[in-house]
Design an enzyme around this catalytic site. Sequence first.
Site, mmCIF file in Angstrom:
data_model
loop_
_atom_site.group_PDB
_atom_site.id
_atom_site.type_symbol
_atom_site.label_atom_id
_atom_site.label_comp_id
_atom_site.label_asym_id
_atom_site.label_seq_id
_atom_site.Cartn_x
_atom_site.Cartn_y
_atom_site.Cartn_z
ATOM 1 N NE ARG A 5 3.423 7.968 -8.922
ATOM 2 C CZ ARG A 5 4.038 6.946 -8.310
ATOM 3 N NH1 ARG A 5 5.302 6.674 -8.561
ATOM 4 N NH2 ARG A 5 3.401 6.226 -7.435
ATOM 5 N N GLY A 15 2.526 3.742 1.546
ATOM 6 C CA GLY A 15 3.008 4.031 2.897
ATOM 7 C C GLY A 15 3.358 5.493 3.086
ATOM 8 N NE ARG A 16 8.222 6.478 -0.393
ATOM 9 C CZ ARG A 16 9.420 6.716 -0.858
ATOM 10 N NH1 ARG A 16 10.109 7.732 -0.407
ATOM 11 N NH2 ARG A 16 9.941 5.950 -1.773
ATOM 12 N N GLY A 34 0.822 -1.217 0.000
ATOM 13 C CA GLY A 34 0.000 0.000 0.000
ATOM 14 C C GLY A 34 0.848 1.256 0.000
ATOM 15 C CG ASP A 61 6.664 3.200 -7.695
ATOM 16 O OD1 ASP A 61 6.486 4.414 -7.473
ATOM 17 O OD2 ASP A 61 6.171 2.303 -6.981
ATOM 18 C CG ASP A 111 5.161 -3.390 -5.110
ATOM 19 O OD1 ASP A 111 5.758 -4.448 -5.349
ATOM 20 O OD2 ASP A 111 5.704 -2.421 -4.555
ATOM 21 N NE ARG A 148 0.682 1.334 -6.901
ATOM 22 C CZ ARG A 148 1.841 1.969 -6.862
ATOM 23 N NH1 ARG A 148 2.953 1.301 -7.004
ATOM 24 N NH2 ARG A 148 1.878 3.265 -6.661
ATOM 25 C CG ASP A 184 10.611 8.485 6.996
ATOM 26 O OD1 ASP A 184 10.129 7.998 5.946
ATOM 27 O OD2 ASP A 184 11.690 9.107 7.016
ATOM 28 N N GLY A 185 7.230 7.656 6.096
ATOM 29 C CA GLY A 185 6.265 8.313 5.215
ATOM 30 C C GLY A 185 6.852 9.457 4.413
HETATM 31 P P1 AMP Z 1 8.804 1.523 -3.419
HETATM 32 O O1 AMP Z 1 10.139 0.878 -3.209
HETATM 33 O O2 AMP Z 1 8.851 3.018 -3.456
HETATM 34 O O3 AMP Z 1 8.058 0.938 -4.569
HETATM 35 O O4 AMP Z 1 7.973 1.196 -2.098
HETATM 36 C C1 AMP Z 1 7.658 -0.094 -1.693
HETATM 37 C C2 AMP Z 1 6.702 -0.022 -0.530
HETATM 38 O O5 AMP Z 1 7.330 0.562 0.616
HETATM 39 C C3 AMP Z 1 5.450 0.783 -0.769
HETATM 40 O O6 AMP Z 1 4.409 0.160 -0.060
HETATM 41 C C4 AMP Z 1 5.801 2.131 -0.171
HETATM 42 O O7 AMP Z 1 4.653 2.869 0.209
HETATM 43 C C5 AMP Z 1 6.608 1.721 1.040
HETATM 44 N N1 AMP Z 1 7.567 2.754 1.456
HETATM 45 C C6 AMP Z 1 8.729 3.077 0.859
HETATM 46 N N2 AMP Z 1 9.362 4.058 1.540
HETATM 47 C C7 AMP Z 1 8.580 4.381 2.587
HETATM 48 C C8 AMP Z 1 8.672 5.327 3.668
HETATM 49 N N3 AMP Z 1 9.721 6.144 3.801
HETATM 50 N N4 AMP Z 1 7.663 5.351 4.564
HETATM 51 C C9 AMP Z 1 6.609 4.532 4.456
HETATM 52 N N5 AMP Z 1 6.466 3.630 3.471
HETATM 53 C C10 AMP Z 1 7.432 3.537 2.549
HETATM 54 MG MG MG Z 2 6.384 1.126 -5.437
#
Ligand code: AMP
Ligand code: MG
Length: 503
Positions: free
Chosen positions: A175, A91-92, A89, A266, A256, A182, A124-125
């Site tokens: 974005r 997360g940020r 999901g 992404d 994802d 996805r 940390d979002g």
């Molecule tokens: P990504 O590598 O950007 O495709 O992210 C993979 C997953 O990790 C997704 O669910 C993102 O929302 C979560 N995520 C990545 N970085 C963070 C962050 N700093 N805080 C919270 N969720 C994160």
């Molecule tokens: Mg991603």
Amino acid sequence: MTATSHFLRETSYRALPPEFFAAATVSPAPAPEWVVFNDGLAAELGLPENAATPGLLQLLSGGPPSEGRENIALAYSGHQFGQWNPLLGDGRAAMIGEIVAPDGVTYDVHLKGSGPTKFARRGDGRATLSAMLREYIVSEAMAGLKIPTTRALAVVATGAPVYRETAHPGAVLTRIARSHVRVGTFEYAANEDARRNQGPVLTRALADHCIARHFPEFAGQKDGYLAFYASVVARQARLVAQWMLVGFIHGVMNTDNMSIAGESIDFGPCAFMDAYNRRQVFSSIDAAGRYAFNRQAPIASWNLARLAEALLPLFDDDDAVALRRAQETLEGFQPAYVAALGQGLERKLGLKPRDAANEDFIAGMWRLLENSKADFTLFFRRLTLFAAGSNAPAFLDLFAETSAETREEAAKFLADWRGLTAGDDFPSRLALMRASNPIVIARNHRVEQALNAANEGDLAPLLRLCAALKTPFEDPAPPEKPEDDLEAPPRPEERVVETFCGT
Ligand code: AMP
Ligand code: MG
């Protein structure tokens, strides 16, 4: 209606069952500041001139949405490096609304780095300025290359530090995408359906949403779900072929990170390849080479098999029939990919389409690239110049440092090219070569230099790079200093071999 958001409408994801999203908490940035605002994209989206108001700055930095609206974070699952993760999901990230552009297409408006959500797990979002600017550069480079991609409307600095190994400036990216659904969103739906033993309720709702938005011609059709799947397969086959044709390595092709709408999405540790190496990886966390350059088509097909598994109950009531139909449809991936790649290579090489002799010549081209490790972009650029009448040495110079055998191979390649193209009555050759062989790509070392300068408050290299990437098939303005040459491959000391997931 307020001035900040009159061009935004409520996101259509809200019409999905509530399992698909959660309210995204608002966490305003302490001192938001524009870093980049994409005027060209704003115009394409039909935003008013001077849209970059203080109100919009607040909104795009994670500030409160207007009119009592609520931002949402989307739920999804995913296979990450092959490992199943039932709940990822946003997360940020937060979906703040939609725009219907003058071309009639609906686009999601989505913030990345806007604060932790229910799906943040231990994150940390937040996002670093570098990571968001990297996505900005690469997605705009993709758009310049006319490859389907999500876009970047803005990067806003938050004024708050983000802690990775050390403190970094924080930022939020806006974005723009045709879809944020996805493959992993379908995996999520199917997994929830199975867990609740309720039949494909969520899966059908999600498929109907995607069909209504992207493939309305299939709505209510017999076998519409299968046609939807076939279209996703076809789009991915074309997309990956387009990546291969410009030497792009996505880096993290987890399920994802694969869009149902067929856009590149992404951009983390991704890169355009300099010296050709079919096994090239850039991601520091991909030691096994799962997402190497030459693995991208098989991985896309693997991901699409996960999508098929999720959609199976919609294909037929009989499991065996559903499986057979899914397999038959997925088998369309490889021929579609091979055809798109072959056609693209014919254009890049200026060959008369579908000539029987092309196949052997193209096989020889891959061997030459492999043996010589020539710069992928310059290889085609110099061939284009040769086709336009420049002398052979400009092409053969690329192989000056290789073995005598490889230099001979290069000379033979050029002679074969001449033989193949001499007197073949193909007037559009040069135009096709020029339109498919970029001069400027987002070379890794230039991206790193632009990000490092931006971190120090100097945006000039970034803006210059982005300006050139808008028209990658046109000669860039001559560099003032040799180190500003955006065409040139990296010198040995400039080479970037790995891109850290520094998010
Ligand atoms: P990504 O590598 O950007 O495709 O992210 C993979 C997953 O990790 C997704 O669910 C993102 O929302 C979560 N995520 C990545 N970085 C963070 C962050 N700093 N805080 C919270 N969720 C994160
Ligand atoms: Mg991603």
